[in-house]
Design a protein around this motif. Structure first.
Motif, mmCIF file in Angstrom:
data_model
loop_
_atom_site.group_PDB
_atom_site.id
_atom_site.type_symbol
_atom_site.label_atom_id
_atom_site.label_comp_id
_atom_site.label_asym_id
_atom_site.label_seq_id
_atom_site.Cartn_x
_atom_site.Cartn_y
_atom_site.Cartn_z
ATOM 1 N N PRO A 1 0.831 -1.193 0.000
ATOM 2 C CA PRO A 1 0.000 0.000 0.000
ATOM 3 C C PRO A 1 0.881 1.265 0.000
ATOM 4 O O PRO A 1 1.954 1.268 0.586
ATOM 5 C CB PRO A 1 -0.783 -0.116 1.309
ATOM 6 N N TYR B 1 -4.520 -2.838 9.582
ATOM 7 C CA TYR B 1 -3.657 -4.012 9.764
ATOM 8 C C TYR B 1 -3.933 -4.768 11.057
ATOM 9 O O TYR B 1 -3.940 -5.982 11.076
ATOM 10 C CB TYR B 1 -2.189 -3.595 9.803
ATOM 11 N N PHE C 1 -7.949 -1.310 -1.569
ATOM 12 C CA PHE C 1 -6.714 -1.605 -2.309
ATOM 13 C C PHE C 1 -6.816 -1.111 -3.750
ATOM 14 O O PHE C 1 -5.848 -0.612 -4.317
ATOM 15 C CB PHE C 1 -6.400 -3.110 -2.276
ATOM 16 N N ARG D 1 -4.514 1.642 -5.493
ATOM 17 C CA ARG D 1 -3.758 1.320 -6.720
ATOM 18 C C ARG D 1 -4.096 2.287 -7.854
ATOM 19 O O ARG D 1 -3.214 2.682 -8.608
ATOM 20 C CB ARG D 1 -4.024 -0.132 -7.127
ATOM 21 N N SER E 1 -0.718 -9.200 -5.663
ATOM 22 C CA SER E 1 -0.944 -9.280 -4.213
ATOM 23 C C SER E 1 -2.431 -9.218 -3.895
ATOM 24 O O SER E 1 -2.921 -9.923 -3.016
ATOM 25 C CB SER E 1 -0.233 -8.129 -3.482
ATOM 26 N N TYR F 1 -4.066 -12.068 -1.856
ATOM 27 C CA TYR F 1 -4.493 -11.818 -0.463
ATOM 28 C C TYR F 1 -6.012 -11.663 -0.356
ATOM 29 O O TYR F 1 -6.639 -12.257 0.513
ATOM 30 C CB TYR F 1 -3.801 -10.581 0.110
ATOM 31 N N GLN F 2 -6.590 -10.819 -1.234
ATOM 32 C CA GLN F 2 -8.045 -10.653 -1.127
ATOM 33 C C GLN F 2 -8.740 -11.892 -1.697
ATOM 34 O O GLN F 2 -9.859 -12.211 -1.307
ATOM 35 C CB GLN F 2 -8.490 -9.355 -1.814
ATOM 36 N N PHE G 1 -2.668 -9.753 8.831
ATOM 37 C CA PHE G 1 -2.450 -10.153 7.456
ATOM 38 C C PHE G 1 -1.499 -11.341 7.385
ATOM 39 O O PHE G 1 -1.338 -11.957 6.355
ATOM 40 C CB PHE G 1 -1.833 -9.005 6.651
HETATM 41 P P1 TYD Z 1 3.699 -5.275 3.029
HETATM 42 O O1 TYD Z 1 4.349 -5.304 1.707
HETATM 43 O O2 TYD Z 1 4.082 -6.351 3.986
HETATM 44 O O3 TYD Z 1 3.884 -3.832 3.670
HETATM 45 P P2 TYD Z 1 4.614 -3.464 5.050
HETATM 46 O O4 TYD Z 1 6.016 -3.978 4.916
HETATM 47 O O5 TYD Z 1 4.522 -1.976 5.054
HETATM 48 O O6 TYD Z 1 3.834 -4.123 6.144
HETATM 49 O O7 TYD Z 1 2.144 -5.284 2.782
HETATM 50 C C1 TYD Z 1 1.299 -5.156 3.853
HETATM 51 C C2 TYD Z 1 0.217 -6.194 3.828
HETATM 52 O O8 TYD Z 1 -0.812 -5.812 2.904
HETATM 53 C C3 TYD Z 1 0.713 -7.555 3.440
HETATM 54 O O9 TYD Z 1 0.396 -8.499 4.445
HETATM 55 C C4 TYD Z 1 -0.065 -7.879 2.198
HETATM 56 C C5 TYD Z 1 -1.249 -6.965 2.227
HETATM 57 N N1 TYD Z 1 -1.745 -6.605 0.879
HETATM 58 C C6 TYD Z 1 -2.978 -7.086 0.468
HETATM 59 O O10 TYD Z 1 -3.647 -7.825 1.211
HETATM 60 N N2 TYD Z 1 -3.456 -6.723 -0.772
HETATM 61 C C7 TYD Z 1 -2.757 -5.913 -1.610
HETATM 62 O O11 TYD Z 1 -3.239 -5.595 -2.735
HETATM 63 C C8 TYD Z 1 -1.481 -5.406 -1.176
HETATM 64 C C9 TYD Z 1 -0.707 -4.474 -2.061
HETATM 65 C C10 TYD Z 1 -1.010 -5.774 0.083
#
Ligand code: TYD
Length: 205
Positions: free
Chosen positions: A41, A54, A69, A73, A99, A103-104, A152
């Motif tokens: 993000p 988070y 997200f 983006r 991602s 993730y989603q 996450f």
């Molecule tokens: P991360 O790259 O780990 O950022 P930071 O190092 O700042 O914590 O990303 C943060 C979390 O966000 C990671 O667990 C994955 C999640 N994420 C999603 O769920 N969907 C997305 O589209 C993106 C970009 C990240």
């Protein structure tokens, strides 16, 4: 150099993306390339809302989270990625729409629909998918960073995320085994990049 390139680092948490991305940026700059380093993000308003979630993901539904997200983006693409590509830069982004699909997708949204909702986002020239098992990731996050896993990063969730990342068929994805010393991983990444530069006929200096 007259053509921009978009390279995304992807993978589950703890795979070393944020170590490897600056190493690659430094290497490319030594070759005379103009490089823009960025991440999602973002630090913009939607990225900040996402980071605030988070520690407590249950505040929003998976669909609302997906919308956030996507908003983040859209802004990232419009304000950072497209302008940098137009200037001929090599854009290195720490996470991109793969991602979101992973993730989603793991949170219950349909990955194919997520990909389809990204018609506004340029397809990357290369996705460096850093791979390791969720067990290795969790150990790295706990032992090396001394961090507590956030919502996450629960291992069960990571298993689902890793399985989705592994299922993506896109031709732009190069898988890099990440459970190795930093220098070895970097050297595999360099190999993939050099091949990309040759294929695209890109010369930095
Ligand atoms: P991360 O790259 O780990 O950022 P930071 O190092 O700042 O914590 O990303 C943060 C979390 O966000 C990671 O667990 C994955 C999640 N994420 C999603 O769920 N969907 C997305 O589209 C993106 C970009 C990240």
């Amino acid at each position: 150099m007259n053509t921009g390139l978009l390279i995304a680092f992807e993978g589950i948490d703890g795979t070393g993306k944020s170590t490897q991305l600056p190493l690659l940026a430094a290497y490319l700059r030594r070759q005379g390339c103009v490089v823009v380093e960025t991440r999602e993000p973002t630090s913009g308003p939607y990225g900040q809302q996402i980071r605030a979630l988070y520690q407590n993901r249950n505040q929003v539904s998976p669909e609302q989270e997906l919308d956030l997200f996507l908003l983040d983006r859209r802004q990232h693409v419009a304000e950072c990625i497209l302008p940098a590509l137009a200037q001929g830069a090599i854009v290195l982004t720490d996470r991109y729409y793969f991602s979101t699909a992973a993730y989603q997708g793991a949170a219950g949204c349909d990955p194919a629909t997520i990909f389809a909702r990204h018609d506004f986002a340029p397809e990357p020239d290369l996705v460096l998918l850093l791979t390791q098992t969720p067990v290795e990731s969790v150990a790295r996050i706990r032992d090396l960073r001394g961090e507590k896993l956030n919502d996450f990063e629960q291992q069960e969730q990571l298993e689902k995320v890793a399985a989705l990342f592994a299922s993506f068929p896109h031709g732009c994805i190069v898988r890099i085994h990440a459970a190795r010393p930093v220098a070895e991983v970097h050297s595999s990444i360099r190999e993939a990049i050099l091949q990309l530069l040759v294929t695209k006929g890109v010369r930095c200096s």
